[in-house]
Design an enzyme around this catalytic site. Structure first.
Site, PDB file in Angstrom:
ATOM      1  CB  SER A 132      -0.876  -0.001   1.252  1.00 27.68           C
ATOM      2  OG  SER A 132      -1.658   1.176   1.319  1.00 27.68           O
ATOM      3  CE1 TYR A 167      -3.959  -2.288   5.072  1.00 27.92           C
ATOM      4  CE2 TYR A 167      -3.292  -0.020   4.694  1.00 27.92           C
ATOM      5  CZ  TYR A 167      -3.699  -1.241   4.202  1.00 27.92           C
ATOM      6  OH  TYR A 167      -3.822  -1.419   2.851  1.00 27.92           O
ATOM      7  CE  LYS A 200      -1.467  -4.172   3.351  1.00 27.73           C
ATOM      8  NZ  LYS A 200      -1.629  -5.217   2.342  1.00 27.73           N
TER       9      LYS A 200
HETATM   10  P1  NAP Z   1     -11.490  -6.172   0.151  1.00 29.54           P
HETATM   11  O1  NAP Z   1     -12.365  -5.571  -0.891  1.00 29.54           O
HETATM   12  O2  NAP Z   1     -11.885  -6.076   1.584  1.00 29.54           O
HETATM   13  O3  NAP Z   1     -11.187  -7.696  -0.236  1.00 29.54           O
HETATM   14  C1  NAP Z   1     -10.272  -8.427   0.530  1.00 29.54           C
HETATM   15  C2  NAP Z   1     -10.280  -9.877   0.148  1.00 29.54           C
HETATM   16  O4  NAP Z   1      -9.358 -10.573   0.985  1.00 29.54           O
HETATM   17  C3  NAP Z   1     -11.622 -10.520   0.342  1.00 29.54           C
HETATM   18  O5  NAP Z   1     -11.841 -11.454  -0.713  1.00 29.54           O
HETATM   19  C4  NAP Z   1     -11.482 -11.261   1.662  1.00 29.54           C
HETATM   20  O6  NAP Z   1     -12.400 -12.288   1.637  1.00 29.54           O
HETATM   21  C5  NAP Z   1     -10.009 -11.688   1.593  1.00 29.54           C
HETATM   22  N1  NAP Z   1      -9.403 -11.957   2.895  1.00 29.54           N
HETATM   23  C6  NAP Z   1      -9.382 -11.192   4.000  1.00 29.54           C
HETATM   24  N2  NAP Z   1      -8.763 -11.817   5.003  1.00 29.54           N
HETATM   25  C7  NAP Z   1      -8.372 -13.033   4.520  1.00 29.54           C
HETATM   26  C8  NAP Z   1      -7.702 -14.142   5.073  1.00 29.54           C
HETATM   27  N3  NAP Z   1      -7.284 -14.149   6.350  1.00 29.54           N
HETATM   28  N4  NAP Z   1      -7.478 -15.210   4.282  1.00 29.54           N
HETATM   29  C9  NAP Z   1      -7.885 -15.246   2.999  1.00 29.54           C
HETATM   30  N5  NAP Z   1      -8.530 -14.223   2.412  1.00 29.54           N
HETATM   31  C10 NAP Z   1      -8.779 -13.126   3.175  1.00 29.54           C
HETATM   32  O7  NAP Z   1     -10.018  -5.500   0.103  1.00 29.54           O
HETATM   33  P2  NAP Z   1      -9.274  -4.711  -1.068  1.00 29.54           P
HETATM   34  O8  NAP Z   1      -9.603  -3.281  -0.929  1.00 29.54           O
HETATM   35  O9  NAP Z   1      -9.462  -5.376  -2.364  1.00 29.54           O
HETATM   36  O10 NAP Z   1      -7.750  -4.908  -0.576  1.00 29.54           O
HETATM   37  C11 NAP Z   1      -6.962  -5.984  -1.063  1.00 29.54           C
HETATM   38  C12 NAP Z   1      -5.509  -5.724  -0.718  1.00 29.54           C
HETATM   39  O11 NAP Z   1      -5.114  -4.461  -1.234  1.00 29.54           O
HETATM   40  C13 NAP Z   1      -5.221  -5.668   0.784  1.00 29.54           C
HETATM   41  O12 NAP Z   1      -3.974  -6.259   1.038  1.00 29.54           O
HETATM   42  C14 NAP Z   1      -5.187  -4.183   1.072  1.00 29.54           C
HETATM   43  O13 NAP Z   1      -4.413  -3.877   2.193  1.00 29.54           O
HETATM   44  C15 NAP Z   1      -4.571  -3.672  -0.212  1.00 29.54           C
HETATM   45  N6  NAP Z   1      -4.834  -2.260  -0.493  1.00 29.54           N
HETATM   46  C16 NAP Z   1      -6.106  -1.846  -0.786  1.00 29.54           C
HETATM   47  C17 NAP Z   1      -6.318  -0.497  -1.080  1.00 29.54           C
HETATM   48  C18 NAP Z   1      -7.673   0.039  -1.466  1.00 29.54           C
HETATM   49  O14 NAP Z   1      -7.790   1.254  -1.656  1.00 29.54           O
HETATM   50  N7  NAP Z   1      -8.693  -0.769  -1.623  1.00 29.54           N
HETATM   51  C19 NAP Z   1      -5.246   0.409  -1.035  1.00 29.54           C
HETATM   52  C20 NAP Z   1      -3.970  -0.065  -0.712  1.00 29.54           C
HETATM   53  C21 NAP Z   1      -3.772  -1.413  -0.461  1.00 29.54           C
HETATM   54  P3  NAP Z   1     -12.817 -13.243   2.818  1.00 29.54           P
HETATM   55  O15 NAP Z   1     -13.095 -12.368   3.979  1.00 29.54           O
HETATM   56  O16 NAP Z   1     -13.960 -14.023   2.320  1.00 29.54           O
HETATM   57  O17 NAP Z   1     -11.633 -14.132   3.021  1.00 29.54           O
END
Ligand code: NAP
Length: 261
Positions: free
Chosen positions: A143, A157, A161
């Protein structure tokens, strides 16, 4: 322009929603065979079905990345289904908010367990087959928060990261002799289900802070992950790529005001 990745076996964790879903669909669209991993079976199955409906090859896998046995089962499932694991996208992550003072030890451990230890366990589980093949691509979803920026409520968090990048640099050195690369995508604010949960005010303020004037979409991140997996990126390792519409660039609010007139 790029050599084909057709037939490559790809594991994407956290692929039931959001960025992981986008990454899984992107690899599926270029002919990779994709193991869609999430804890929620219906979500993983829905994404696998989307890839198959679009003409691709995919399997759903239910696994919790915090659990070593689940990670081992995930790799076994990919090998049974596809016969190879060329790429791991270690993407699963959570971003609950808690200010210092209110943040509990349990809050801290929970974020570290998924974002850092979970990533370590997923990478470790893939190494035997990648080392044996003397080829592999590992792409971490880090991130901008932590490695570059901070945001109130996300001390744990951000630490997780930033720690991913510390892990990445040593892993890249250790795995280079096996022709395994380890790189990271650093998303800015990407429109996902997880981000939706932070509320409309947060999203409006983030849009206003991005020079490009919009949140990113999951394909913006998926395209970068795909690049790290290509043959053409074979000599790129231990690197991180920020994909944020210029969000980390302005020195101050005045810099944004200056381009908006
Ligand atoms: P999201 O929409 O909340 O989706 C997260 C996914 O991860 C879900 O499918 C969730 O499904 C799964 N997950 C969570 N905990 C898990 C575990 N212990 N084991 C297996 N699967 C798990 O999140 P997102 O926004 O796409 O974020 C994805 C990644 O990008 C993360 O690492 C986040 O830190 C990073 N990120 C996101 C953003 C942003 O703006 N969205 C920005 C920077 C970085 P289940 O709960 O069903 O397992």
């Amino acid at each position: 322009m790029f050599n084909s990745l057709e037939g490559h076996g790809v594991i994407v964790t956290g692929a039931g929603k959001g960025i992981g879903r986008g990454i899984a669909k992107r690899f599926g669209a270029v002919g990779c065979r994709v193991l869609v991993v999430a804890r929620t079976q219906s979500d993983a199955q829905a994404v696998a079905s989307e890839i198959i409906a679009a003409g691709g090859t995919a399997r759903a896998c239910t696994a919790d990345v915090r659990d070593a046995a689940d990670n081992a089962a995930m790799v076994k499932a990919a090998l049974e289904a596809f016969g190879r694991v060329d790429v791991l996208c270690a993407n699963a992550g959570i971003f609950p908010s808690a200010r210092l003072g209110a943040m509990t030890e349990q809050d801290f451990d929970s974020v570290m367990d998924t974002n850092l230890k979970g990533m370590f366990l997923s990478v470790s589980a893939c190494l035997p087959t990648m080392k044996n093949a003397r080829r592999g691509r590992i792409v971490l979803t880090s991130s901008i928060t932590g490695p570059i920026t901070g945001y109130p409520g996300w001390a744990h968090y951000g630490a997780s990261k930033a720690a991913q990048l510390g892990f990445m640099r040593t892993a890249a050195i250790e795995l280079a002799p096996f022709n395994i690369t380890v790189n990271a995508v650093l998303p800015g604010n990407i429109a996902t289900e997880g981000l939706d949960g932070l509320g409309a005010d947060y999203i409006r303020s983030m849009e206003a802070s991005v020079p490009m004037g919009r949140l990113g979409n999951v394909m913006d991140i998926a395209n970068a992950a795909l690049f790290f997996a290509t043959e053409e990126a074979a000599y790129v390792t231990g690197q991180s790529l920020v994909i944020d519409g210029g969000q980390v660039l302005p020195e101050s609010v005045a810099a944004l005001d200056a381009i908006r007139g």
